[in-house]
Design an enzyme around this catalytic site. Structure first.
Site, PDB file in Angstrom:
ATOM      1  N   ARG A  75      64.859   2.532  51.032  1.00 32.95           N
ATOM      2  CA  ARG A  75      64.397   1.588  50.004  1.00 32.95           C
ATOM      3  C   ARG A  75      64.378   2.255  48.639  1.00 32.95           C
ATOM      4  NH1 ARG A  75      59.025  -1.384  51.629  1.00 32.95           N
ATOM      5  NH2 ARG A  75      59.388  -2.255  49.548  1.00 32.95           N
ATOM      6  N   CYS A 111      54.581   2.665  45.389  1.00 33.99           N
ATOM      7  CA  CYS A 111      55.227   2.275  46.641  1.00 33.99           C
ATOM      8  C   CYS A 111      55.796   0.877  46.457  1.00 33.99           C
ATOM      9  CB  CYS A 111      54.243   2.338  47.809  1.00 33.99           C
ATOM     10  SG  CYS A 111      52.802   1.261  47.638  1.00 33.99           S
TER      11      CYS A 111
END
Length: 274
Positions: free
Chosen positions: A172, A231
């Site tokens: 990611r 995050c």
């Protein structure tokens, strides 16, 4: 009490006056295979624990409602003298998020090392039902000094005063994997990457000492310079923040994280071609 409490230490202290156990299991906005944290708590929790509705606490905190936070904790029986131990059974290690959120409001807490998963493996006792904690009065105070916003992060792109450390998976972070919310892929320019799972040993307990330090060193960050964790939505960023706390570092956290950043077409994004 230390930042981390072992399952054996907790077992010895069960029922001690002033000890409050909070199950902070939460599955975030994306959920986790349809799991229901409140139902799982009722099916089996550590004796004497109360269920901390982290989603509700998050909403109250986002509204900046200090009296609401105090009422929420008071309804769990937590007074100013309480010793709090948090645990979870979430793949996102949400006890760390609860720790960070409580710390933001001046409430100290410890984490159960290995969580309820380790407690169950050791066949320690469980209790069923919802529990009925006594109400108490709790004072809280807000400290926003360790929260970063998108304008803060944008300004830091020029100053480089703080290092950004991203807790998402490498795929990611690089942009090789599609964002689960359908947002643009990649990461904030100049960020370092440390997938939060790398802070744990195979048995699910936290790495300690040199092993923990090596995990951070491998990401490329300088532990002697300020760090801001990030995050996808601010949840697992708290895992990195707690890991840094174990190393004696007090990190800040970009609460909006990639969801906030990537939702803005004007913010720069970086992808990596492997």
């Amino acid at each position: 009490m230390d930042a981390l409490v072992t399952t054996d230490e907790l077992a010895e202290r069960l029922g001690s006056p002033g000890l409050h156990l909070l199950d902070a299991t939460w599955f975030g906005s994306l959920g986790a295979a349809g799991r229901d944290a409140a139902a799982e708590f009722a099916d089996g929790h550590i004796p004497g624990a109360a269920y901390l509705d982290l989603g509700h606490l998050e909403q109250t905190a986002a509204e900046g409602e200090i009296p609401g936070i105090a009422r929420h904790l008071g309804a769990l029986g937590i007074d100013d003298a309480a010793t709090i131990v948090l645990y979870d059974d979430s793949p996102y290690r949400t006890a760390a998020r609860a720790w960070w959120l409580l710390k933001r409001f001046g409430v100290a807490a410890s984490l159960l090392d290995g969580g309820i998963a380790k407690w169950r493996r050791e066949e320690k006792p469980l209790q069923t039902g919802q529990g009925a904690p006594h109400r108490a009065s709790r004072d809280v105070r807000y400290d926003g000094s360790r929260i970063r916003t998108k304008p803060d992060v944008l300004a830091n792109l020029d100053t480089q005063d703080e290092q950004l450390l991203d807790a998402r998976s490498a795929s990611r972070f690089t942009g090789a994997e599609l964002d689960p919310r359908g947002l643009p892929t990649g990461h904030i320019p100049g960020s370092f990457n440390l997938p939060y799972g790398q802070l744990f040993a195979p048995d699910g307990t936290w790495k300690r000492g040199e092993a923990l330090r090596e995990a951070f060193d491998a990401s490329g960050v300088d532990l002697d310079r300020p760090i801001v964790t990030t995050c996808g939505s601010g949840i697992t960023a708290a895992v990195l923040a707690f890991g840094l706390h174990l190393l004696g570092r007090d990190a800040a956290l970009y609460d909006g994280s990639w969801t906030d950043w990537a939702s803005d077409p004007a913010t720069p994004k970086t992808t990596v071609t492997l």
